[in-house]
Design an enzyme around this catalytic site. Structure first.
Site, PDB file in Angstrom:
ATOM      1  N   THR A 115       0.880  -1.197  -0.014  1.00  0.00           N
ATOM      2  CA  THR A 115       0.027  -0.126  -0.029  1.00  0.00           C
ATOM      3  C   THR A 115       0.881   1.405   0.104  1.00  0.00           C
ATOM      4  O   THR A 115       0.632   2.490  -0.649  1.00  0.00           O
ATOM      5  CB  THR A 115      -0.897   0.153   1.389  1.00  0.00           C
ATOM      6  OG1 THR A 115      -1.654  -1.036   1.238  1.00  0.00           O
ATOM      7  CG2 THR A 115      -1.727   1.306   1.293  1.00  0.00           C
ATOM      8  N   GLN A 144      -5.553  -2.151  -2.678  1.00  0.00           N
ATOM      9  CA  GLN A 144      -5.011  -0.835  -2.325  1.00  0.00           C
ATOM     10  C   GLN A 144      -4.061  -0.286  -3.480  1.00  0.00           C
ATOM     11  O   GLN A 144      -3.255  -1.110  -3.849  1.00  0.00           O
ATOM     12  CB  GLN A 144      -4.124  -1.140  -1.184  1.00  0.00           C
ATOM     13  CG  GLN A 144      -4.894  -1.441   0.242  1.00  0.00           C
ATOM     14  CD  GLN A 144      -4.921  -3.076   0.446  1.00  0.00           C
ATOM     15  OE1 GLN A 144      -4.830  -3.772  -0.831  1.00  0.00           O
ATOM     16  NE2 GLN A 144      -5.146  -3.557   1.730  1.00  0.00           N
ATOM     17  N   GLN A 166      -9.714   2.017  -3.856  1.00  0.00           N
ATOM     18  CA  GLN A 166      -9.407   1.682  -2.449  1.00  0.00           C
ATOM     19  C   GLN A 166      -8.026   2.592  -2.145  1.00  0.00           C
ATOM     20  O   GLN A 166      -7.135   2.367  -2.995  1.00  0.00           O
ATOM     21  CB  GLN A 166      -9.164   0.206  -2.098  1.00  0.00           C
ATOM     22  CG  GLN A 166      -8.846   0.065  -0.703  1.00  0.00           C
ATOM     23  CD  GLN A 166      -8.939  -1.589  -0.526  1.00  0.00           C
ATOM     24  OE1 GLN A 166      -9.166  -2.428  -1.189  1.00  0.00           O
ATOM     25  NE2 GLN A 166      -8.547  -1.848   0.808  1.00  0.00           N
ATOM     26  N   ASP A 167      -8.177   3.158  -1.000  1.00  0.00           N
ATOM     27  CA  ASP A 167      -6.885   3.803  -0.589  1.00  0.00           C
ATOM     28  C   ASP A 167      -6.543   5.274  -1.310  1.00  0.00           C
ATOM     29  O   ASP A 167      -5.419   5.283  -1.543  1.00  0.00           O
ATOM     30  CB  ASP A 167      -6.112   2.875  -0.169  1.00  0.00           C
ATOM     31  CG  ASP A 167      -6.264   2.112   0.880  1.00  0.00           C
ATOM     32  OD1 ASP A 167      -7.328   2.112   1.433  1.00  0.00           O
ATOM     33  OD2 ASP A 167      -5.346   1.066   1.188  1.00  0.00           O
ATOM     34  N   ASP A 190     -12.245   3.062   2.469  1.00  0.00           N
ATOM     35  CA  ASP A 190     -11.249   3.698   2.960  1.00  0.00           C
ATOM     36  C   ASP A 190     -10.184   4.636   2.390  1.00  0.00           C
ATOM     37  O   ASP A 190      -9.149   4.692   2.418  1.00  0.00           O
ATOM     38  CB  ASP A 190     -10.195   2.620   3.884  1.00  0.00           C
ATOM     39  CG  ASP A 190     -11.030   1.663   4.687  1.00  0.00           C
ATOM     40  OD1 ASP A 190     -12.060   1.869   5.205  1.00  0.00           O
ATOM     41  OD2 ASP A 190     -10.274   0.436   4.968  1.00  0.00           O
ATOM     42  N   ARG A 246     -14.348   4.467   9.674  1.00  0.00           N
ATOM     43  CA  ARG A 246     -14.148   3.346  10.853  1.00  0.00           C
ATOM     44  C   ARG A 246     -12.657   3.354  11.377  1.00  0.00           C
ATOM     45  O   ARG A 246     -11.792   3.979  10.603  1.00  0.00           O
ATOM     46  CB  ARG A 246     -14.368   1.881   9.997  1.00  0.00           C
ATOM     47  CG  ARG A 246     -13.368   1.587   8.914  1.00  0.00           C
ATOM     48  CD  ARG A 246     -13.671   0.202   8.193  1.00  0.00           C
ATOM     49  NE  ARG A 246     -12.917  -0.082   7.089  1.00  0.00           N
ATOM     50  CZ  ARG A 246     -12.813  -1.203   6.717  1.00  0.00           C
ATOM     51  NH1 ARG A 246     -13.351  -2.434   7.377  1.00  0.00           N
ATOM     52  NH2 ARG A 246     -12.116  -1.743   5.556  1.00  0.00           N
ATOM     53  N   TRP A 248      -9.334   2.724  11.661  1.00  0.00           N
ATOM     54  CA  TRP A 248      -7.927   1.858  11.403  1.00  0.00           C
ATOM     55  C   TRP A 248      -7.185   1.679  12.604  1.00  0.00           C
ATOM     56  O   TRP A 248      -6.385   0.507  12.607  1.00  0.00           O
ATOM     57  CB  TRP A 248      -7.206   2.641  10.252  1.00  0.00           C
ATOM     58  CG  TRP A 248      -6.210   1.920   9.853  1.00  0.00           C
ATOM     59  CD1 TRP A 248      -5.966   0.569   9.565  1.00  0.00           C
ATOM     60  CD2 TRP A 248      -4.879   2.322   8.903  1.00  0.00           C
ATOM     61  NE1 TRP A 248      -4.889   0.024   8.816  1.00  0.00           N
ATOM     62  CE2 TRP A 248      -3.983   1.343   8.722  1.00  0.00           C
ATOM     63  CE3 TRP A 248      -4.344   3.765   8.867  1.00  0.00           C
ATOM     64  CZ2 TRP A 248      -2.850   1.452   7.728  1.00  0.00           C
ATOM     65  CZ3 TRP A 248      -3.275   3.838   7.970  1.00  0.00           C
ATOM     66  CH2 TRP A 248      -2.588   2.674   7.509  1.00  0.00           C
TER      67      TRP A 248
END
Length: 331
Positions: A115, A144, A166-167, A190, A246, A248
Site C-alpha cells: 500500500t 489498495q 481503495q486507499d 477507506d 471506521r 484503522w
C-alpha cells in the site's frame, strides 16, 4: 616574486568562485511538447534547491503525465500549479501486490508493491502545495492503490481532483498537518486514511461503492484527526450504503461539520471495524449537517453530536496551532 604573484592570482580566482552564489529559479514550466523548461515534473522537482526557504512554483501545462512522482524530504517549499484541473493529470497504476519492475527490493526484501509504495505521487518535503490539477491511480479495483501519499507538514491541496478506488488518499504521518480546499476526492473503501491531522474545506467526496469513506489512524497524542467543514458527500449509483468512517487504529478521530450528506450514508453512520473495544477510544462526531444521510436518530450510540460550544473549538487555529494555510492567511 613571480611565485607570489601567481599565488595571489590563484587566491583571487578561488575567492571569486566561492563568493558567487548559485542561483536557483523561483518559477519553472513543465510541458510535454518541449515548450517549457522540462518535459517531466520529476525533472523540474529535481532541479529545485534543496531545503528551499522560499516558495518555488512549477507550472505544469495541460497533458497526461505518466509519472511516479517523488517529492523527497529535502525538496521543501514546492508548489505544483496545473494549467487546468481536469486536463493537467499526473497518473500511474501501481497497486499492492503488483510485482516490482526490477525484482526484489534489497532494502525490504519484497518483490511486490505494498500500500505504502503504490502511490502515484508521494510528498515528503514540508510546505508543499498542489493546485489546479488531477492526481490519479488507474489500477482499478484490485485492492489498495494510492493516488496521493502525503507526509508533508504544512501541506496544502487546492482545487485538485484525487481519483482512485481503495486507499485513494493516504495522509501518512502523525506530525503532518494538511489542508484540502475545494477538492474532489473519490474512491471505494477507506479512500481517505492515515494518521495526519487534516482539514477538508468545501470538498466534494464521492463514494463509488458500498463501503467506508475514512479510516483514520489518529494517535492518542493528537487532539484532532480528520475534520470536514462544509463538504458534500455524493455517491455513484452503485453506492447505497456507505459509512462515514471506521477506526484503522483505536484512537481514530473524525468529525463532520455543516456537511451535506446524500442518501447513500447509512443510518448508523460509523463502524467499529469488528472490534467493540474501538468504541471506547475512537472519537466520531457531527455537527449541523444536512441532507437525507445526516439524520442523527439512527447513529451508533458511541458517536457524538456536538453542542454549539463544542463545535466552536473546531477552528483552523485550534486544529493547526502555529500554522495557518496560505490561502486562509491572506483573508
Amino acid at each position: 616574486m613571480k611565485k607570489l604573484g601567481v599565488l595571489l592570482m590563484l587566491l583571487v580566482t578561488v575567492t571569486a568562485v566561492f563568493s558567487q552564489q548559485q542561483t536557483y529559479p523561483k518559477y519553472l514550466t513543465v510541458a510535454q511538447d518541449g515548450s517549457g523548461n522540462y518535459k517531466t515534473i520529476q525533472e523540474a522537482v529535481n532541479a529545485m534547491r534543496d531545503f528551499s526557504q522560499e516558495r518555488v512554483t512549477i507550472f505544469i501545462k495541460k497533458g497526461v503525465y505518466h509519472e511516479k512522482l517523488v517529492i523527497p524530504s529535502w525538496k521543501t517549499n514546492i508548489a505544483l500549479l496545473g494549467e487546468s484541473r481536469d486536463s493537467t493529470i499526473i497518473t500511474n497504476d501501481d497497486f499492492s501486490g503488483k510485482p516490482l519492475p526490477h525484482g526484489k527490493d534489497t532494502a525490504t526484501g519484497r518483490d511486490k508493491y505494498s500500500t505504502f509504495n503504490s502511490y502515484t505521487v508521494i510528498v515528503k518535503g514540508n510546505d508543499f502545495r498542489a493546485e489546479n490539477l488531477t492526481i490519479q491511480n488507474t489500477a482499478g479495483r484490485v485492492g489498495q492503490a494510492v493516488a496521493l501519499h502525503a507526509e508533508s507538514d504544512r501541506c496544502e491541496i487546492l482545487n485538485c481532483r484525487l481519483l482512485g478506488n481503495q486507499d485513494t488518499l493516504y495522509v501518512g504521518i502523525d506530525s503532518s498537518r494538511q489542508y484540502y480546499k475545494d477538492c474532489y476526492i473519490e474512491g471505494t473503501t477507506d479512500f481517505i486514511f492515515g494518521p495526519a491531522t487534516v482539514v477538508f474545506q468545501n470538498c466534494t467526496i464521492k463514494s463509488l461503492m458500498n463501503s467506508y469513506i475514512t479510516a483514520a489512524s489518529t494517535t492518542m497524542r493528537q487532539a484532532y484527526g480528520f475534520v470536514f467543514f462544509d463538504c458534500t458527500l455524493i455517491a455513484d449509483t452503485a453506492a447505497k450504503k456507505v459509512l462515514l468512517g471506521r477506526p484503522w487504529r483505536p484512537h481514530a478521530r473524525t468529525v463532520y461539520l455543516h456537511t451535506k450528506m446524500g442518501e447513500h450514508i447509512a443510518a448508523a453512520g460509523w463502524d467499529n471495524w469488528r472490534n467493540p473495544e474501538n468504541e471506547k477510544t475512537a472519537y466520531y462526531a457531527e455537527y449541523k449537517s444536512a441532507g437525507p444521510g445526516a439524520n442523527a436518530t439512527g447513529r451508533v450510540g458511541w458517536s457524538h453530536q456536538l453542542t454549539k460550544k463544542e463545535a466552536k473549538q473546531y477552528t483552523l487555529k485550534n486544529i493547526f496551532g502555529n500554522w495557518m494555510p496560505e490561502t486562509e492567511g491572506k483573508k
